[in-house]
Design an enzyme around this catalytic site. Structure first.
Site, short mmCIF file in Angstrom:
data_model
loop_
_atom_site.label_atom_id
_atom_site.label_comp_id
_atom_site.label_asym_id
_atom_site.label_seq_id
_atom_site.Cartn_x
_atom_site.Cartn_y
_atom_site.Cartn_z
N LYS A 67 0.67 -3.10 -4.45
CA LYS A 67 -0.16 -2.32 -4.19
C LYS A 67 0.34 -0.72 -5.43
O LYS A 67 -0.48 0.02 -6.20
CB LYS A 67 0.64 -1.25 -3.06
CG LYS A 67 0.14 -2.08 -1.91
CD LYS A 67 0.76 -2.36 -0.52
CE LYS A 67 0.11 -3.33 0.72
NZ LYS A 67 0.87 -3.14 1.67
N GLN A 111 5.85 -0.25 4.31
CA GLN A 111 5.32 -1.50 4.33
C GLN A 111 6.87 -2.56 5.70
O GLN A 111 7.21 -1.87 5.78
CB GLN A 111 6.55 -2.13 2.88
CG GLN A 111 6.26 -3.50 3.08
CD GLN A 111 4.39 -4.25 2.66
OE1 GLN A 111 3.44 -3.16 2.21
NE2 GLN A 111 3.80 -5.16 3.15
N ASP A 134 -2.65 4.21 6.05
CA ASP A 134 -1.96 2.37 6.52
C ASP A 134 -3.18 3.06 7.50
O ASP A 134 -3.25 1.93 8.36
CB ASP A 134 -0.68 2.20 6.85
CG ASP A 134 -0.62 1.53 6.34
OD1 ASP A 134 -1.65 0.64 5.40
OD2 ASP A 134 0.87 1.02 6.45
N1 GUN Z 1 2.57 -5.55 6.39
C1 GUN Z 1 1.76 -7.03 6.57
N2 GUN Z 1 0.72 -5.98 6.19
C2 GUN Z 1 0.39 -4.54 5.55
C3 GUN Z 1 -0.34 -3.01 5.98
O1 GUN Z 1 -1.46 -3.81 5.39
N3 GUN Z 1 -0.19 -2.15 5.48
C4 GUN Z 1 1.82 -1.82 5.59
N4 GUN Z 1 2.25 -0.92 6.08
N5 GUN Z 1 2.64 -3.14 5.95
C5 GUN Z 1 1.74 -4.82 6.44
#
Ligand code: GUN
Length: 302
Positions: A67, A111, A134
């Protein structure tokens, strides 16, 4: 953009069985390149994504690294906060609050999952809706349900982008989403059914009974349940679009919910795994971060 921007020959790449291959890496790279052009054209304003990683889960470390790399490619700045798995709930909340209150931060990504003992809901509650890139907080979800402007969760948004890009018709079509998570399944159903997309979605899950029969009715299948190889040819109506969001770590490596080899013989369009919906999550996160900066008034008007 037109179809020809994606493929100069005007033809989409196809699987051996003739299904259109919905290439998430390619579309993510296009999204990132287009954001970079837009940010450059605006005179390189400061657009900042903050990532919060708690603990030392390897896959989470890789996701967050990717990311940040894509944020850099898009011409954004990323700020990374890494915290130890034994951090207290109060200290984690203090770290996230600091980012929430920092005017130099536009998007915040915490995350998930958090290590055992930490309450993700209380952490997400601290994010202002504008910075919730998100789209996972109750305010963002509420905005999606209410049809108000806000951030849409990145993985289901990525599924929608893939269908748009690869010409999957949705209006009047039946769709089955397998899995009812807040991260994917629930928002996916809302996106498929909302005005402009106009599909007729069904939310299927582990108690749905004859899943194969339910899916065989569908023009679109989104599999987001985390059961390796669940969706086989017997689930698929000929010509259906099949999008795989599942990730299972098995002895044979990472596998999706879709048995690609058998399904590609029947499907009209299919995502590969990897290189399908996963990279689109990151592409849409970049899009949401750019929109966050706009919502927060950090972009000059063009
Ligand atoms: N863990 C797995 N997919 C995601 C996501 O799209 N966002 C976040 N914050 N954590 C994740």
């Amino acid at each position: 953009m037109t179809e020809n921007d994606l493929n100069p020959s005007g033809e989409f790449e196809r699987t051996p069985g003739g299904a259109i291959l919905m290439d998430g890496n390619r579309l993510r790279d296009e999204i990132v390149a287009r954001l970079n052009e837009r940010i450059t054209a605006l005179g390189n304003p400061h657009v900042c994504l903050a990532t919060v990683l708690v603990g030392d889960d390897k896959p989470s470390q890789i996701y967050v690294r990717n990311k940040r790399k894509k944020a850099d490619e898009a011409g954004m700045v990323s700020r990374h906060v890494e915290l130890s798995a034994d951090i207290s709930q109060a200290d984690l909340e203090a770290a996230v609050s600091e980012l929430a209150n920092d005017p130099g931060v536009h998007g915040i990504l915490v995350q998930l999952p958090l290590p055992d003992g930490l309450d993700a809901e209380r952490v997400l509650d601290l994010l202002p809706a504008e910075k919730d890139v998100d789209g996972l907080t109750e305010r963002s979800m509420g905005r999606l349900v209410r049809g108000r402007d806000g951030h849409v969760p990145c993985t289901p948004l990525g599924v929608m982008r893939l269908m748009e890009r690869y010409g999957v018709e949705t209006s009047g079509k039946s769709a089955v989403v397998i899995g009812r998570s807040t991260l994917v399944g629930l928002p996916q159903v809302l996106l498929l059914g909302r005005k402009g997309c106009d599909a007729t979605p069904t939310l299927a899950h582990s108690r749905s009974g004859d899943l194969a029969a339910i899916c065989r009715q569908a023009d679109i299948i989104v599999a987001a349940v985390g059961v390796a190889g669940l969706v086989t040819a017997e689930f698929v109506k000929p010509g259906a679009a099949v999008l795989d969001v599942g990730i299972s770590r098995t002895a044979e490596g990472i596998q999706g919910d879709v048995d690609f080899d058998s399904v590609q013989e029947l499907a009209g369009a299919i995502t590969p795994m990897p290189r399908g919906t996963g990279p689109m999550t990151i592409g849409c996160l970049m899009e949401n971060t750019f929109n966050a900066a706009r919502m927060l008034g950090a972009l000059p008007s063009s």
